[in-house]
Design an enzyme around this catalytic site. Structure first.
Site, PDB file in Angstrom:
ATOM      1  N   ARG A 149       0.840  -1.202   0.000  1.00 52.94           N
ATOM      2  CA  ARG A 149       0.000   0.000   0.000  1.00 52.94           C
ATOM      3  C   ARG A 149       0.870   1.245   0.000  1.00 52.94           C
ATOM      4  O   ARG A 149       0.598   2.201  -0.732  1.00 52.94           O
ATOM      5  CB  ARG A 149      -0.932   0.019   1.214  1.00 52.94           C
ATOM      6  N   CYS A 195      -1.103   6.295   9.069  1.00 45.28           N
ATOM      7  CA  CYS A 195      -1.500   5.041   8.425  1.00 45.28           C
ATOM      8  C   CYS A 195      -2.556   5.408   7.396  1.00 45.28           C
ATOM      9  O   CYS A 195      -2.433   6.437   6.733  1.00 45.28           O
ATOM     10  CB  CYS A 195      -2.014   4.039   9.460  1.00 45.28           C
TER      11      CYS A 195
END
Length: 285
Positions: A181, A240
């Site tokens: 990611r 995050c």
């Protein structure tokens, strides 16, 4: 009141389940099935455990420019604490089924944010509790509501403008998302893939061993030191996808004795709301 270690193991928690100052909170949550956490709590939970919903209790309303899990308003979080019966002298233990990564670490961080130091995360979470054959129940606890006086310390987190200023001043940003990611190779949740330019990648799952328990403090310190070098923790910011799993890295640093780092609360899902914000892909520079 002294601040306890941020982690507690299952045996130590089991030994104090009858303590009148203990408040256990179940933080299980599934991003893809938001009814799964409450359903799991209703089926079986630690004795006395209340339930904290990530969206309703541990985050505020999403806006057009916020991330997916903005911080709750202090008054709203105070209302949740009061409903759970948390008092200033309570020892709060949070757990989930992901070693603290889904929402237990987020609750731990929120408690620290509003001035409640007597908080810990169950090391190993529900899976370790079950492996040890410790008790579960489906009974809802009888809770005497409190009136919790929150005292937020907003030096513990940054908004997007403060983040940009901090990065310009040389502070370090650590992204807790999985490497794929971060590199922009896949993005299962947010509409844009990649990372904040200059961010370092330290996936939160590396904080745990094969059984889902946190690594020893020295191993955690070595893990962060390999990425951060000699940077002072106070000059480290965590992010995050939405400001939830970043708290796992904050918790891990605290467990390693590396105190003082901060949370970029909006994280990637906030950063990409503004198309003027740059996006990087690929490995770290």
């Amino acid at each position: 009141m002294s601040t306890p270690h941020p982690l507690i193991d299952a045996a130590a928690l089991a030994a104090r389940l009858d303590d009148p100052d203990l408040v256990v909170i179940d933080c299980r949550f599934n991003l893809m099935d938001k009814a799964a956490g409450p359903r799991a709590w209703a089926a079986a939970h630690l004795p006395g455990a209340r339930y904290a919903d990530l969206d309703a209790d541990l985050a505020g309303p999403v806006t057009g420019m916020s991330g997916r899990h903005p911080l709750p308003a202090p008054a709203a979080f105070a209302a949740s604490l009061s409903r759970w019966g948390v008092r200033p002298d309570s020892f709060v233990v949070a757990y989930d089924a992901a070693g603290g990564a889904m929402a237990a670490a987020r609750l731990w961080w929120l408690l620290r944010w509003v001035g409640h130091g007597r908080a810990a995360v169950l090391d190993g979470g529900l899976p370790d509790w079950q492996r040890r054959g410790l008790p579960l129940t489906d009974a809802a606890p009888a809770v005497a509501a409190s009136d919790y006086p929150v005292q937020p310390d907003d030096a513990r987190w940054l908004g997007i403008a403060a983040l940009k200023a901090a990065l310009a001043a040389g502070e370090s940003l650590v992204d807790a998302r999985a490497a794929a990611r971060y590199r922009g190779e896949t993005e299962p949740v947010d509409p844009v893939a990649g990372h904040v330019p200059g961010a370092l990648n330290l996936p939160q799952d590396g904080n745990l061993d094969a059984e889902g328990r946190f690594l020893p403090p020295a191993a955690l310190a070595a893990r962060f030191g390999a990425v951060l070098g000699e940077r002072a923790p106070a000059r480290v910011i965590h992010m995050c996808g939405s400001g939830v799993t970043a708290c796992h890295n904050l918790l891990a640093m605290e467990a390693a004795g590396l105190t003082g780092s901060k949370l970029y609360a909006g994280s990637w899902s906030e950063w990409i709301r503004d198309p003027a914000n740059p996006v990087a892909t690929g490995a770290e520079p």
